[in-house]
Design an enzyme around this catalytic site. Sequence first.
Site, short mmCIF file in Angstrom:
data_model
loop_
_atom_site.label_atom_id
_atom_site.label_comp_id
_atom_site.label_asym_id
_atom_site.label_seq_id
_atom_site.Cartn_x
_atom_site.Cartn_y
_atom_site.Cartn_z
N LYS A 111 -19.63 -18.24 20.65
CA LYS A 111 -19.61 -17.17 19.65
C LYS A 111 -18.50 -16.15 19.89
O LYS A 111 -18.12 -15.42 18.98
CB LYS A 111 -20.98 -16.45 19.61
N LYS A 192 -22.99 -28.71 15.70
CA LYS A 192 -24.38 -28.70 15.21
C LYS A 192 -24.44 -28.07 13.81
O LYS A 192 -23.59 -27.24 13.46
CB LYS A 192 -25.30 -27.97 16.19
N LYS A 195 -26.29 -22.27 10.25
CA LYS A 195 -26.28 -21.37 9.09
C LYS A 195 -25.06 -20.47 9.09
O LYS A 195 -24.74 -19.88 8.07
CB LYS A 195 -27.58 -20.55 9.05
P1 TYM Z 1 -31.41 -19.51 15.84
O1 TYM Z 1 -31.80 -18.45 14.88
O2 TYM Z 1 -29.96 -19.83 16.00
O3 TYM Z 1 -32.14 -20.87 15.48
C1 TYM Z 1 -33.55 -20.92 15.30
C2 TYM Z 1 -34.10 -22.22 15.86
O4 TYM Z 1 -33.54 -23.35 15.20
C3 TYM Z 1 -33.01 -24.26 16.17
N1 TYM Z 1 -31.82 -24.88 15.59
C4 TYM Z 1 -31.62 -26.21 15.50
N2 TYM Z 1 -32.37 -27.25 15.88
C5 TYM Z 1 -31.88 -28.50 15.63
N3 TYM Z 1 -30.68 -28.73 15.06
C6 TYM Z 1 -29.89 -27.71 14.66
N4 TYM Z 1 -28.72 -27.92 14.09
C7 TYM Z 1 -30.35 -26.37 14.89
N5 TYM Z 1 -29.83 -25.14 14.62
C8 TYM Z 1 -30.73 -24.25 15.06
C9 TYM Z 1 -32.66 -23.38 17.36
O5 TYM Z 1 -32.59 -24.15 18.55
C10 TYM Z 1 -33.80 -22.39 17.37
O6 TYM Z 1 -34.93 -22.94 18.01
N6 TYM Z 1 -31.75 -17.25 20.31
C11 TYM Z 1 -32.51 -17.89 19.24
C12 TYM Z 1 -33.56 -16.99 18.63
C13 TYM Z 1 -34.52 -16.38 19.61
C14 TYM Z 1 -35.57 -17.04 20.28
C15 TYM Z 1 -36.22 -16.04 21.06
C16 TYM Z 1 -36.01 -18.37 20.31
C17 TYM Z 1 -34.55 -15.07 19.97
N7 TYM Z 1 -35.58 -14.87 20.84
C18 TYM Z 1 -37.31 -16.34 21.87
C19 TYM Z 1 -37.10 -18.67 21.13
C20 TYM Z 1 -37.73 -17.66 21.90
C21 TYM Z 1 -31.54 -18.30 18.13
O7 TYM Z 1 -30.48 -17.77 18.00
O8 TYM Z 1 -32.05 -19.22 17.26
#
Ligand code: TYM
Length: 327
Positions: A111, A192, A195
């Site tokens: 990022k 990957k 969004k």
């Molecule tokens: P975020 O918002 O980027 O994504 C949310 C969840 O979706 C999963 N994900 C995917 N899984 C499979 N293929 C993909 N292309 C893909 N893109 C996204 C992510 O692995 C995630 O599970 N840091 C985290 C948010 C967070 C969090 C937490 C998660 C903040 N605090 C505590 C678990 C526990 C994030 O940026 O997810």
Amino acid sequence: MGKVLSGIQPSGQLTLGNYIGAMRNFVKLQHSEECYFMVVDLHAITVPQEPEALREQTEAVAALFIAAGIDPDKSNVFVQSHVRAHAELGWILTTLTGMGELERMTQFKDKSAGKESVGAGLFVYPALMAADILVYNADLVPVGDDQKQHLELTRDLAHRFNSRFGEYFTIPEPYIPEVGARIMSLDDASKKMSKSNPNPGSYIALLDDPSVIRKKISRATTDSGREIKYDPSAKPEVSNLISIYAQVSGMSIAEIEAAYEGQGYGPFKKDLAERIIEVLEPLQNRYYEIRKSGEIYDILKRGAEKAAAVADRTLADVKKRMGFLAT
Ligand code: TYM
């Protein structure tokens, strides 16, 4: 009954990757576990957000949780910033985290790459994520593959706290799907599905219209062959589409390969689009109903109250163990 926590950032349209990699497991786990699912707005602001867009997206993600099948009577659904203990424990854990540990985080490297200025929040982001998890003493964290490294750091921080201040935190385990933990981009299978990709053709948004889904799948990059064969190193694009197919249809990879033997990419892609629409259409209908009803505000209020009761207790224990003067 174990405790489960996870979060999704309200930073753009949620994608099929978020759904397959994470949200679907939220829905599954709520039947047997005590669940906390939140919209992580404090994480979203580690990169600039327009205030109006942040408000809209936060409400949208919360409504998508419910539309995807999370039952607010079973799970606690809330917004991260509504439970203040997250930010406070986040700060405390930042003081236990090494700069070197944060520098090794691949998400930070990705990022921040090529950016002229990078906010400090983006750097300390994983310590806040650790606080999200540890503040509920979560046992299981359903996430996609890209969050594995953050989970490792969370486990290290929990061990570190426990060894300095006495056994307290549960060491959480990641809960990552075997197939679908990393759905790749439709235009480039080395990245990957995300969004935040500026090309909307690279992802299926959960709220894409059926016509848009058909178009995006028909334009998805494939190799010049015509065989429907799962082979991620030789045929990464087709393999990605096969994993998506498996996830939305419940069929195994072998069944899909057999069903399309000798048929080429055309019929396969056509059916794949229809399978995706079958899963997303009912979700979209529920989503628009929820948004119209305004019920989400009440759900989020109840969710935050219940979550805060647990989180505040943890925070008080942590502060006492660390030597903060009692109020
Ligand atoms: P975020 O918002 O980027 O994504 C949310 C969840 O979706 C999963 N994900 C995917 N899984 C499979 N293929 C993909 N292309 C893909 N893109 C996204 C992510 O692995 C995630 O599970 N840091 C985290 C948010 C967070 C969090 C937490 C998660 C903040 N605090 C505590 C678990 C526990 C994030 O940026 O997810």
